[in-house]
Write a protein that holds these residues in place. Structure first.
Motif, PDB file in Angstrom:
ATOM      1  N   GLU A  73     -33.191 147.808  54.053  1.00  0.00           N
ATOM      2  CA  GLU A  73     -33.706 149.115  53.625  1.00  0.00           C
ATOM      3  C   GLU A  73     -33.662 149.299  52.107  1.00  0.00           C
ATOM      4  N   LYS A 123     -36.903 147.557  50.670  1.00  0.00           N
ATOM      5  CA  LYS A 123     -38.241 148.067  51.005  1.00  0.00           C
ATOM      6  C   LYS A 123     -38.891 148.817  49.847  1.00  0.00           C
ATOM      7  N   ALA A 163     -32.813 154.210  46.503  1.00  0.00           N
ATOM      8  CA  ALA A 163     -32.281 153.147  47.366  1.00  0.00           C
ATOM      9  C   ALA A 163     -31.024 152.515  46.780  1.00  0.00           C
TER      10      ALA A 163
END
Length: 175
Positions: A88, A91, A118
């Motif tokens: 994740e 991404k 992130a």
């Protein structure tokens, strides 16, 4: 050059620019960074896949997998990044470099903010942009010179990059 010339053969034919280019590769792809070598190879392979550069995508997919990126992850990421089994945190980085590759003038502050959200910082974004820029350059160089390779060559080259890095590749230039 023969019609089936590899990038290494081009580098050997033109060693002066190749040596400088490989020094830059070693710096961008292997120097200390928030991204590990495998993550940078993932970015390189992803950018090359977005550009449909079979040579670079093949070689750097093998290299990324040699560093531990799961087999098939790049295919899934290129098909649908949102549902791909990509970490994740990576991404938004891949989304950023994909957009920078496809439509550079449309990259926005919101795209950068997604990377920061992130958990990456400005230095990491800088490093991702450098990998992206380097491989957009390399993709155009490879395509412009008509360089192609089969899966066996991609495997050989990818393993060589994992084991010796770009500095190791530079030792193959000769005098």
């Amino acid at each position: 050059m023969p019609t089936d010339a590899t990038l290494l053969q081009v580098f050997q034919r033109f060693p002066a620019p190749a040596a400088k280019l490989l020094d830059l590769h070693e710096l961008i792809m292997r120097a200390p960074s928030a991204f590990g070598a495998g993550e940078r190879e993932l970015i390189a392979a992803y950018v090359s896949g977005v550009n449909d550069c079979g040579y670079c995508h093949g070689v750097h997919t093998v290299t990324a997998e040699a560093f531990g990126v799961p087999e098939g992850l790049l295919t899934a990421a290129l098909a649908d990044l949102g549902s791909a089994p990509v970490d994740e945190r990576m991404k938004p980085v891949l989304a950023y470099v994909g957009k920078l590759t496809r439509t550079p003038s449309q990259v926005t502050e919101e795209d950068a903010e997604a990377v920061f959200a992130a958990g990456w910082d400005e230095a990491a974004l800088h490093d991702a942009v450098l990998v992206c820029a380097l491989f957009n350059f390399m993709n155009r160089m490879v395509e412009g010179l008509g360089i192609r390779a089969d899966a066996a060559y991609a495997k050989t080259s990818g393993v060589r990059l994992k084991e010796g890095g770009y500095a190791g590749l530079a030792t193959l230039l000769g005098s």
